[in-house]
Design an enzyme around this catalytic site. Structure first.
Site, PDB file in Angstrom:
ATOM      1  N   HIS A 192      57.542  35.792  53.197  1.00  0.00           N
ATOM      2  CA  HIS A 192      57.967  36.852  52.076  1.00  0.00           C
ATOM      3  C   HIS A 192      57.751  36.382  50.893  1.00  0.00           C
ATOM      4  O   HIS A 192      58.255  35.246  50.401  1.00  0.00           O
ATOM      5  CB  HIS A 192      59.618  37.448  52.341  1.00  0.00           C
ATOM      6  CG  HIS A 192      59.615  38.515  51.649  1.00  0.00           C
ATOM      7  ND1 HIS A 192      59.925  39.701  51.886  1.00  0.00           N
ATOM      8  CD2 HIS A 192      60.089  38.660  50.053  1.00  0.00           C
ATOM      9  CE1 HIS A 192      60.178  40.517  50.858  1.00  0.00           C
ATOM     10  NE2 HIS A 192      60.296  40.011  49.942  1.00  0.00           N
ATOM     11  N   ALA A 193      56.844  37.102  49.790  1.00  0.00           N
ATOM     12  CA  ALA A 193      56.714  36.379  48.519  1.00  0.00           C
ATOM     13  C   ALA A 193      55.956  35.128  48.497  1.00  0.00           C
ATOM     14  O   ALA A 193      56.352  34.527  47.551  1.00  0.00           O
ATOM     15  CB  ALA A 193      57.879  36.732  47.893  1.00  0.00           C
TER      16      ALA A 193
ATOM     17  N   GLU B 249      31.706  29.065  18.943  1.00  0.00           N
ATOM     18  CA  GLU B 249      31.949  29.021  17.428  1.00  0.00           C
ATOM     19  C   GLU B 249      31.444  30.452  16.822  1.00  0.00           C
ATOM     20  O   GLU B 249      32.129  30.961  16.247  1.00  0.00           O
ATOM     21  CB  GLU B 249      31.126  27.989  16.697  1.00  0.00           C
ATOM     22  CG  GLU B 249      31.581  26.499  16.921  1.00  0.00           C
ATOM     23  CD  GLU B 249      33.095  26.382  16.847  1.00  0.00           C
ATOM     24  OE1 GLU B 249      33.604  27.052  15.932  1.00  0.00           O
ATOM     25  OE2 GLU B 249      33.739  25.984  17.738  1.00  0.00           O
TER      26      GLU B 249
ATOM     27  N   MET C  37      52.876  41.543  62.564  1.00  0.00           N
ATOM     28  CA  MET C  37      52.666  42.507  63.736  1.00  0.00           C
ATOM     29  C   MET C  37      51.033  42.294  63.979  1.00  0.00           C
ATOM     30  O   MET C  37      50.204  42.113  63.199  1.00  0.00           O
ATOM     31  CB  MET C  37      52.424  44.119  63.014  1.00  0.00           C
ATOM     32  CG  MET C  37      54.006  44.301  62.519  1.00  0.00           C
ATOM     33  SD  MET C  37      55.360  44.835  63.873  1.00  0.00           S
ATOM     34  CE  MET C  37      54.777  46.230  64.642  1.00  0.00           C
TER      35      MET C  37
ATOM     36  N   VAL D 279      31.778  33.331  18.680  1.00  0.00           N
ATOM     37  CA  VAL D 279      33.010  34.225  19.209  1.00  0.00           C
ATOM     38  C   VAL D 279      34.131  33.817  18.218  1.00  0.00           C
ATOM     39  O   VAL D 279      34.883  34.703  17.996  1.00  0.00           O
ATOM     40  CB  VAL D 279      33.240  34.031  20.599  1.00  0.00           C
ATOM     41  CG1 VAL D 279      34.416  34.765  21.033  1.00  0.00           C
ATOM     42  CG2 VAL D 279      32.065  34.473  21.394  1.00  0.00           C
ATOM     43  N   ARG D 280      34.574  32.517  17.998  1.00  0.00           N
ATOM     44  CA  ARG D 280      35.642  32.235  17.509  1.00  0.00           C
ATOM     45  C   ARG D 280      35.676  33.084  15.960  1.00  0.00           C
ATOM     46  O   ARG D 280      36.761  33.482  15.480  1.00  0.00           O
ATOM     47  CB  ARG D 280      35.620  30.747  16.930  1.00  0.00           C
ATOM     48  CG  ARG D 280      36.846  30.170  16.008  1.00  0.00           C
ATOM     49  CD  ARG D 280      36.695  28.791  15.786  1.00  0.00           C
ATOM     50  NE  ARG D 280      37.333  28.124  16.810  1.00  0.00           N
ATOM     51  CZ  ARG D 280      38.607  27.756  16.807  1.00  0.00           C
ATOM     52  NH1 ARG D 280      39.385  28.427  15.773  1.00  0.00           N
ATOM     53  NH2 ARG D 280      39.268  27.161  17.981  1.00  0.00           N
TER      54      ARG D 280
ATOM     55  N   ALA E 103      36.678  24.142  25.034  1.00  0.00           N
ATOM     56  CA  ALA E 103      37.907  23.960  25.883  1.00  0.00           C
ATOM     57  C   ALA E 103      38.310  22.599  26.532  1.00  0.00           C
ATOM     58  O   ALA E 103      38.229  22.172  27.484  1.00  0.00           O
ATOM     59  CB  ALA E 103      37.506  24.968  27.135  1.00  0.00           C
TER      60      ALA E 103
ATOM     61  N   GLN F  25      59.052  46.228  50.776  1.00  0.00           N
ATOM     62  CA  GLN F  25      58.354  45.619  49.602  1.00  0.00           C
ATOM     63  C   GLN F  25      56.847  45.051  49.760  1.00  0.00           C
ATOM     64  O   GLN F  25      56.852  44.678  50.860  1.00  0.00           O
ATOM     65  CB  GLN F  25      59.158  44.149  49.371  1.00  0.00           C
ATOM     66  CG  GLN F  25      58.421  43.027  48.861  1.00  0.00           C
ATOM     67  CD  GLN F  25      58.103  43.214  47.147  1.00  0.00           C
ATOM     68  OE1 GLN F  25      58.999  43.886  46.495  1.00  0.00           O
ATOM     69  NE2 GLN F  25      57.132  42.503  46.740  1.00  0.00           N
ATOM     70  N   THR F  26      56.350  45.543  48.846  1.00  0.00           N
ATOM     71  CA  THR F  26      54.803  44.949  49.084  1.00  0.00           C
ATOM     72  C   THR F  26      53.871  44.868  47.858  1.00  0.00           C
ATOM     73  O   THR F  26      54.415  45.556  46.684  1.00  0.00           O
ATOM     74  CB  THR F  26      54.038  46.097  50.022  1.00  0.00           C
ATOM     75  OG1 THR F  26      52.555  45.578  50.242  1.00  0.00           O
ATOM     76  CG2 THR F  26      53.840  47.296  49.507  1.00  0.00           C
TER      77      THR F  26
ATOM     78  N   HIS G   5      51.343  47.810  58.853  1.00  0.00           N
ATOM     79  CA  HIS G   5      52.414  47.976  57.819  1.00  0.00           C
ATOM     80  C   HIS G   5      53.271  49.418  58.236  1.00  0.00           C
ATOM     81  O   HIS G   5      54.547  49.573  58.098  1.00  0.00           O
ATOM     82  CB  HIS G   5      52.158  47.973  56.360  1.00  0.00           C
ATOM     83  CG  HIS G   5      51.523  46.879  56.047  1.00  0.00           C
ATOM     84  ND1 HIS G   5      49.977  46.787  55.912  1.00  0.00           N
ATOM     85  CD2 HIS G   5      51.828  45.566  55.702  1.00  0.00           C
ATOM     86  CE1 HIS G   5      49.568  45.788  55.492  1.00  0.00           C
ATOM     87  NE2 HIS G   5      50.803  44.948  55.347  1.00  0.00           N
TER      88      HIS G   5
ATOM     89  N   HIS H 285      48.388  48.971  55.606  1.00  0.00           N
ATOM     90  CA  HIS H 285      47.310  49.402  56.583  1.00  0.00           C
ATOM     91  C   HIS H 285      48.441  49.799  58.046  1.00  0.00           C
ATOM     92  O   HIS H 285      49.331  49.847  57.744  1.00  0.00           O
ATOM     93  CB  HIS H 285      46.446  48.163  57.087  1.00  0.00           C
ATOM     94  CG  HIS H 285      45.640  48.015  55.868  1.00  0.00           C
ATOM     95  ND1 HIS H 285      44.566  48.430  55.273  1.00  0.00           N
ATOM     96  CD2 HIS H 285      45.752  46.458  55.180  1.00  0.00           C
ATOM     97  CE1 HIS H 285      44.161  47.820  54.178  1.00  0.00           C
ATOM     98  NE2 HIS H 285      44.861  46.888  53.906  1.00  0.00           N
TER      99      HIS H 285
END
Length: 575
Positions: free
Chosen positions: A295-296, A435, A334, A437-438, A479, A198-199, A207, A204
């Protein structure tokens, strides 16, 4: 021989429903429909093709609560991650959702119907509990907790699906296998033991050495099975990564390894996710699964500590070994030994022996800054591909997100910034005022907090696309909510690629000054109740928790503020 599916039967719903797919397609034209999100699309594909066996749909309330509390479906079958279909109250009303109702699920890319869901129930999740139980913490520094808070709607719909078709992919089609197709491939090649890797990152030398060692120790073949659905914001895009995987496949002994892509939306849930990944790889036919250090894991929490212990994931997979029926291959990190020009697990290195490492964070820094990447770490062919996707820092795009009250001066500062950046040259400069862009992006939205949140999301999406192309983007919406600003940051970081450089600038001019100098009288109208949803009057403005720069027009001139922002960009090597 390929491993048995989780639960004993591969739930390949596309094959199961193939004989009635035309009938379902015609029915879908008559049904109310839900356009899926990117994450929901990934989940639906793995439900449909059997990757999530034994699931046959999105979790109902009983299964959801059981998975959150016990890592099991209500039937008792091990399944550690809730796979849910979130909707809003408006969606429920529009779709007429109730137990027994049927809706079509559409691909967001082309609005083709992919499946029909028969509703079992509509329920309100406890998202705080879900965060704590599944991810270990309700900390927004965790990308899936932030997703829960900012992107997931308030209600979940449970129900089984009937599959019309698999999503249509145009990229790397030859590398996309369903579980049934991959199992058939293993059978054709007589692969009896398969070690899955899994990656979500580029691969590289370390791995390659890790996977070759795992295969040789178990006299097995290797399945390189990278995630190409949603991953952690800021990760290398999957197009670049797949080119890297294709390059590194040439470094394996002939016939040892096979590359296939997994359309999974990761949750970065550490130990629980490792168990989930093991189940998925078991469904794809793998007999062994590599679980490495952390992992994850999503990295650091808000206190600067790792969310999970380095080997928590391995411990949880071991706990459920008998039920998983897939052999875990545990690997520590590793590390490179310059004295012998080889990689070895860190726990096998004698004390005093010199080792060298480059972390993922350090690699991304070198890519963004153009710093050298040594050949002991990676292959020339891999570095070349990565460099193509990471232009020099001074050519990368960025987003300057100015937030503040109406008439705080953010629009004036934004316009002045546009002038200075145009003067400097080297990039196109885009100005997205709130405003203005709105009117173009969100004429359908009002001024409720939810509508403001969606407006910021749309602005951030446009900004991320521009910055990905190398532009300097200045946005200046009010915002007023922290969740909206965090969503903007996540959107730019996730979509912007090498241009995912986001800077939050709080224009903290006090409301007294903003109101006093308001030539248009909007504050006065808001106080009289003539304007609703006005930040600072009838809705609160939440001051940013972690702005990159805080400025105030009552203390600094526009020129001084612009100069400080330019210095911020120069400090980050973007000018």
């Amino acid at each position: 021989m390929a491993n048995s599916p989780h639960g004993g039967i591969l739930k390949d719903l596309v094959t199961r429903d193939e004989s009635i797919s035309k009938q379902l397609e015609q029915e879908a034209l008559t049904l109310p429909y839900l356009v899926l999100t990117e994450r929901q699309l990934c989940d639906l594909e793995l439900i449909s093709n059997g990757g999530f066996s034994p699931l046959e749909g999105f979790l109902n309330e009983a299964d959801y609560k059981s998975v959150v509390d016990t890592l099991r479906l209500a039937s008792g079958v091990l399944f550690p991650i809730p796979v849910t279909l979130d909707v809003s109250r408006a969606d429920v009303d529009r779709l007429g959702l109730k137990p027994g109702s049927r809706i079509a699920l559409l691909d967001p890319r082309d609005e083709q119907a992919l499946a029909i869901l028969t509703t079992e129930d509509i329920y309100t999740p406890d998202r705080v509990k879900e965060a704590i139980q599944v991810f270990g913490d309700d900390d927004p520094a965790h990308p899936s907790v932030a997703y829960l808070r900012n992107r997931v709607k308030n209600l979940y719909v449970g129900g089984k699906i009937q599959a019309i078709r698999s999503p249509n992919h145009f990229d790397y089609v030859a590398l996309r296998y369903s579980p049934a197709e991959l199992r058939s491939h293993f059978k054709k090649l007589s692969w009896r033991k398969v070690v899955a890797f899994q990656t979500r990152n580029p691969m590289h030398r370390a791995h390659r050495e890790l996977t070759v060692r795992a295969a040789r120790q178990r006299q097995a073949n290797v399945l390189i099975h990278p995630v190409v659905g949603l991953t952690k914001p800021g990760d290398v895009d999957h197009y670049t990564r797949v080119r890297v995987y294709e390059a590194i496949m040439q470094k394996y002994p002939n016939g040892m390894a096979h590359l296939a892509l997994l359309p999974l939306a990761m949750r970065m849930a550490g130990p629980r996710e490792a168990v989930w990944h093991a189940i998925i790889r078991k469904n794809y036919g793998a007999t062994h699964f590599i679980v490495g250090r952390d992992h994850a894991g999503p990295g650091k929490n808000s206190a600067g500590k790792d969310f999970y212990g380095p080997y928590d994931a391995q411990d949880l997979v071991v706990r459920y070994h008998d039920e998983l029926q897939i052999e875990m291959v545990p690997f520590q990190q590793m590390t490179y030994l310059p004295s012998t020009d080889e990689y070895q697990p860190v726990d096998e290195i004698p004390k005093g022996v010199q080792t060298l490492d480059i972390s993922g964070t350090e690699l991304r820094r070198r890519l963004k800054s153009g710093a050298p990447i040594p050949d002991w770490f990676s292959y020339d062919s891999v570095v070349k591909i990565l460099r193509e996707s990471y232009p020099p820092r001074h050519k990368q795009g960025f987003v300057l997100f100015l937030t503040g009250l109406h008439n705080s001066g953010k629009d004036t500062i934004a316009k002045a910034l546009q002038v200075i950046l145009n003067q400097q040259g080297g990039r196109s400069v885009s100005l997205l005022l709130g405003e203005t862009v709105r009117q173009e992006l969100s004429p359908d939205l009002g001024f409720t907090l939810d509508d403001r949140h969606e407006n910021v999301h749309r602005i951030a999406f446009v900004a991320s696309e521009l910055s990905r192309a190398g532009a300097a983007v200045i946005v200046a919406p009010t915002a007023p909510e922290e969740r909206s600003r965090q969503l903007a940051r996540d959107t730019v970081t996730h979509i912007g690629g090498s241009g995912g450089n986001f800077f939050l600038i709080h224009v903290a001019t006090p409301i007294e000054h903003a109101e006093k100098t308001d030539r248009h009288g909007l504050y006065a109208k808001a106080r009289r109740g003539e304007i609703k949803g006005f930040a600072g009057i009838d809705i609160s403005y939440e001051a940013p928790e972690s702005a990159d720069l805080v400025v105030d027009l009552t203390k600094q001139s526009t020129s001084e503020i612009v100069h400080n922002i330019i210095l911020l960009l120069e400090t980050n090597s973007l000018l």
